[in-house]
Design an enzyme around this catalytic site. Sequence first.
Site, PDB file in Angstrom:
ATOM      1  N   TRP A  23      23.037  50.443  32.850  1.00 11.84           N
ATOM      2  CA  TRP A  23      22.486  49.859  31.633  1.00 11.84           C
ATOM      3  C   TRP A  23      20.961  50.014  31.579  1.00 11.84           C
ATOM      4  O   TRP A  23      20.307  49.413  30.751  1.00 11.84           O
ATOM      5  CB  TRP A  23      22.857  48.369  31.549  1.00 11.84           C
ATOM      6  CG  TRP A  23      24.263  48.119  31.103  1.00 11.84           C
ATOM      7  CD1 TRP A  23      24.673  47.805  29.844  1.00 11.84           C
ATOM      8  CD2 TRP A  23      25.465  48.156  31.897  1.00 11.84           C
ATOM      9  NE1 TRP A  23      26.047  47.646  29.804  1.00 11.84           N
ATOM     10  CE2 TRP A  23      26.555  47.860  31.054  1.00 11.84           C
ATOM     11  CE3 TRP A  23      25.722  48.419  33.239  1.00 11.84           C
ATOM     12  CZ2 TRP A  23      27.866  47.806  31.502  1.00 11.84           C
ATOM     13  CZ3 TRP A  23      27.039  48.369  33.689  1.00 11.84           C
ATOM     14  CH2 TRP A  23      28.088  48.068  32.829  1.00 11.84           C
ATOM     15  N   HIS A  66      31.150  43.387  23.126  1.00 13.66           N
ATOM     16  CA  HIS A  66      31.694  43.815  24.415  1.00 13.66           C
ATOM     17  C   HIS A  66      33.099  44.355  24.175  1.00 13.66           C
ATOM     18  O   HIS A  66      33.887  43.762  23.428  1.00 13.66           O
ATOM     19  CB  HIS A  66      31.726  42.657  25.412  1.00 13.66           C
ATOM     20  CG  HIS A  66      32.331  43.035  26.734  1.00 13.66           C
ATOM     21  ND1 HIS A  66      31.899  44.134  27.458  1.00 13.66           N
ATOM     22  CD2 HIS A  66      33.341  42.496  27.453  1.00 13.66           C
ATOM     23  CE1 HIS A  66      32.613  44.228  28.561  1.00 13.66           C
ATOM     24  NE2 HIS A  66      33.494  43.249  28.583  1.00 13.66           N
ATOM     25  N   ASP A 104      40.048  44.362  31.730  1.00 14.49           N
ATOM     26  CA  ASP A 104      38.654  44.766  31.504  1.00 14.49           C
ATOM     27  C   ASP A 104      38.134  45.433  32.769  1.00 14.49           C
ATOM     28  O   ASP A 104      38.135  44.832  33.840  1.00 14.49           O
ATOM     29  CB  ASP A 104      37.817  43.524  31.161  1.00 14.49           C
ATOM     30  CG  ASP A 104      36.403  43.871  30.700  1.00 14.49           C
ATOM     31  OD1 ASP A 104      36.019  45.059  30.799  1.00 14.49           O
ATOM     32  OD2 ASP A 104      35.687  42.958  30.255  1.00 14.49           O
ATOM     33  N   TYR A 139      22.116  46.169  24.092  1.00 11.14           N
ATOM     34  CA  TYR A 139      23.261  45.563  23.413  1.00 11.14           C
ATOM     35  C   TYR A 139      23.836  44.408  24.224  1.00 11.14           C
ATOM     36  O   TYR A 139      24.621  43.603  23.725  1.00 11.14           O
ATOM     37  CB  TYR A 139      24.332  46.613  23.094  1.00 11.14           C
ATOM     38  CG  TYR A 139      25.304  46.926  24.209  1.00 11.14           C
ATOM     39  CD1 TYR A 139      26.530  46.269  24.305  1.00 11.14           C
ATOM     40  CD2 TYR A 139      25.015  47.890  25.176  1.00 11.14           C
ATOM     41  CE1 TYR A 139      27.423  46.555  25.322  1.00 11.14           C
ATOM     42  CE2 TYR A 139      25.894  48.185  26.187  1.00 11.14           C
ATOM     43  CZ  TYR A 139      27.106  47.509  26.254  1.00 11.14           C
ATOM     44  OH  TYR A 139      27.997  47.790  27.265  1.00 11.14           O
TER      45      TYR A 139
END
Length: 742
Positions: A298, A392, A415, A575
Amino acid sequence: MSDQSVTVTPSPAPPPPTGPRPKMTNRGRTTVPIDSSNSSSTDIPEIEYFGVPGPRGFPPLTEFLDIWDVDMMKKSDESNKMDHHTMLFNSDYLIVRRGQEFQVKISFNRPYKPAEDKFAVEFVIGSSPQYSKGTYIPVFPTKERQSSWDGRITKTSDNVVTMGITPAANCIVGKYHMYVAVLTPHGIRRTRRDNSRDLYILFNPWAADDAVFLNDEKEREECVMTEMGIIYHGAYDDVAERDWNYGQFNFGVLDACLYIMDRSEMPITNRGDPIKVTRKASAMLNSRDDEGVLVGNWSGDYTYGVAPTSWTGSTDILLSYASSKMPVCYAQCWVYAAVFNTFLRCLGIPSRVVTNFYSAHDNDGNLKTDIIMDENGRIDRNRTKDSIWNYHCWNECYMSRPDLPPGFGGWQVVDATPQETSDGMYRCGPASVQAIKHGQICYPFDAAFVFAEVNSDVVFYSRSKDGTMEPVKVNRTHVGRNVLTKTPGDVTRRDITDQYKFTEGSTEERTALEKAEEYGCKREKSDPALADVDLVLPTLEISIGDDFELNLEAINRSDEQRTVDVYVSGSVVYYTGVTTSEFLFRTPTVNLGPQKTVKETVVVESKRYMKHLVEQANLHFIVTGKIRETGQIVTAMKVVTLRNPKLTVEVSGEGKVSEEMMATVEFTNPFSFNLEGVYIRMEGPGVMMPKNRYYSLIPASSSLTWTELFTPVRAGKTRVIATLDCPAVRQVHGQATFTVKA
C-alpha cells in the site's frame, strides 16, 4: 574394599551445527508421510498375481479379457464436458464435476461377457492411495458390487463398453489418475499409466447432494461460469467500476489452483470439504506467513513488481506463481479478492466479489472508530489512529455449513487481504453472512471481524487539556454505508447491504447489535444530544488537475441566532483512509440567523493537492465546528475521488470465432508534464491472453496508439479491457464490449 569417589569435570558444550537446518519430517510419528500433494503420484503395478507362483512361475494372463483402448470422451463438444459445464476450460484433459455421471468408452479385445468377465475402473489421487481415505476408488459395473462411486454399463457395442461413473458428491476435488483393471482367476491385469487418462474432478453447484449446491441457474451462471467481472471502488456516493478478467477457464489456471493447495501442504483428504478449502485458500492467497500467491503493498512504491492498479486479470498472477513458485508483487484488496474469485470459480465453488463502502478497520476489535478533537473542535491528527477504508473488497462463496446450526449456510464471507490473524495466520472466513446480519458472531470463522467492518460507530471525542475525553457526537450510519456486487447476467450493480444488516434504526437491527454485544463486541453507549446546526458537504465530480470550489452548507434548525467556529481540513488519503498530507486548512466563522441556511465557499487550487497525490487520487475533507452559544460539536466528512483520464479501446474485424480481429488502444497525455515509466496491459476473456507494452516516456499533450491482433476462440458477448499505469497517474483504464459470432 574402600569407597573411591571420582570427580567428573564438565566439558564445554559442542558448538552448534553449521549449514542448513534439516527439513523436519513426520518420521517416527506417522507410518507414512501425510499425503498433501496432488502432483505427487505412485504407479500402480500392471499385473498383480494372487498367491505364490507354481514351479513354472505365474501363468500368462493373455487368454483372459484384455483392454485395447480407453476413450475418455474429453473433447469440449462431447457430452461429458457439455453436461458437466466444463466445456469452456482450455484443457486437453477430461474435467467433470462430482455427484454427476460421466461416461468412458472401454475397448476390449473381444465382446464383454457380464457373466464371465470382471473388470473395474480405478481412480487414484495423491502419493499413497488408500481405499479407506477415499484416495483409491475402484468403480464396478455391476449392481451387486458397488463402492462409494456408482458405476453402470450404459451401452455395449461389439467390443466397446460405455460405462457411466458417478463420483461421490463429497469426494476429493483434484486431479486423478485412471486405470482399467481386469480380474482373472490368477491375478489382476490393468492398463499402463497413461497421462492422457488423467481427469480433474471439481465441486458441483448443479448437484443437490454437493455442499456447494446453488439452486438458482442465473446465479450459477454468473458465480461459476462468468469470466468477466466488474469490481466496484471509489466512494459510496461516487461509485467507480474496474473491469477484471477472472480467466478461470484459461490454460494452466486449474493446475495453478491445485498447486496453491499443494503449496499449503493441505492434506489431500481435506480437499473435498469447501469449508476447509476456502479457509486454507484465504491464507494462501496472501504471502504474509506462508509464501502465498500475492504480496500486499500500500506504499505507492512498486519498483520491484506490478502496481496493483495495473493488473487487468488473474491469469498472469496465477501462472506466474505456479511457474516461479514465488509470491507475485503486488496486490491490494481488490486484487486479492479478484484472484481468490478465480480460484473459487475455477474449482466450482460459486463466488462473487463484493465491495463494502466505508469499511472499518484497525479498531481493536470493538465497534468504535475514534476521531479525536481538541476543545475547539479541531481534529487532532496525531491522536486519531483508527482508519475507515473508503471501500474494501472481499469474496462471498456459497456452501452449506453443517458445522453450524441450521440456517447459517448459503453465502459466506472469505477475505484474503492480510489484516488480522485468525488462528495464527493471516486469513478471514468463511463467515456466514446470515450470522453477521443477526449478530451471531460467535460462529466460526471470524464473523466478529466482518461484523465490525460493516457495523462500527464513528465516535467524535473532545479531548480537554488535562487529557480527559468526552464523546460529543456518535455517527451510527457512516460505516458499512452500502455493500455492492455485480448483478447476475448484467453489467449493472446490485446493492446487497440488506443481506449484511437490517434497516438502520429498526427493532431487528437493535436486536442484532444487542446479540453481538452478548458475544463480546463493545459499542459506544453514550448518546450525545444532537446539535441544532447541520453541516453538509456537496458531492463533487472533479477531474485530476482541476481547480474547484467546495461549497459548505450550514443549516440552522433552531429559532435562535447561531455562530459556528468552523475548521475545514482537506487531506490527500490512500483508499485505506490513511492520510499522507494536509493540503488545505481554513477557519471561517459562520453566522446563522434563526432557521437560516448559509453557504461558505472554499476555493481549492490544483497546485495545492497535485504534488501530494497518491494512487487512486482521493481527497478527504473533514469539517468540524463548535457552536459558541451551546458548546455543541458539529461535523461533516466527504471523500472526493478525482477522475482520471481515460483509455480509448476499439475493436475492429468480423467478430467471428477463429477469425483474426484487431484491438487498438489510444491515450492522450492531458497533463502539462511528461509521463514516465508507463505500462499498458490488455486482455479479454475468450479472445485475448494478457499482453503488455512499456513506454519509457509519453510527453505532455502527446498521444500513443497500440494495436494488437487477436483471434477469438469462442462465441458470445465479451470485452477487451486495458489499463495504463505509471508512478504519476494510476488507475487509467478503458474497455470495448463486442459480440463474437460462432
